[in-house]
Design an enzyme around this catalytic site. Structure first.
Site: not given
Ligand code: RB5
Length: 138
Positions: A8-9, A65, A67, A70, A98, A133-134
């Site tokens: 994403d951005h 993204c 984090t 998302g 795994h 198991r995996h």
């Molecule tokens: C975008 O603002 C942010 O929410 C996205 O990049 C991400 O971190 C979401 O999980």
């Protein structure tokens, strides 16, 4: 290897860097976008990349993204996708060994670019352990 990649951005810079690394290594990359800083919705891009993996058009998918959370959740809603969110190379190794993860999620706001490069390389080169198991669990 043929690899799909999407962001994403919040992770356009990392996508550009990782594509350059993968192409340099001789991989074929399908870029699912996005391409600019304008705000977009990460499910649109996570889904696009996940569908390439699901159809077999690419062997692995990498999504990014802010984090990795998302876009990774979005990818995991597609049947057959096992997308592992990784912060370090141990997680990258274990999600292959795994979970037989076929997609990787990383975050530009949470993980440094050199670590992300190592994560991507570990993810792409580590085989599934094939342990009974995996297999039962996945
Ligand atoms: C975008 O603002 C942010 O929410 C996205 O990049 C991400 O971190 C979401 O999980």
């Amino acid at each position: 290897m043929k690899i799909g990649i999407a962001c994403d951005h919040g992770a356009v810079e990392y996508k550009t860097e990782i594509i350059a690394m993968l192409v340099e290594q001789g991989h074929e990359v399908i870029d699912c976008g996005c391409d600019g800083k304008e705000s977009v919705d990460y499910p649109d891009y996570g889904y696009k990349c996940a569908k390439l993996v699901q159809s077999g058009e690419v062997e692995k998918g990498i999504v990014m993204c802010g984090t990795g959370i998302g876009i990774g959740i979005s990818a995991n809603k597609v049947k057959g996708i096992r997308c592992g969110l990784c912060f370090d190379t141990t997680m990258a190794r274990l999600t292959r060994e795994h979970n037989d993860a076929n997609m990787l999620a990383v975050g530009q706001r949470t993980t440094g670019i050199e670590v992300v490069k190592d994560i991507v390389n570990t993810f792409l080169t580590t085989p599934f352990s094939n342990g009974e198991r995996h297999i039962k669990r996945i």
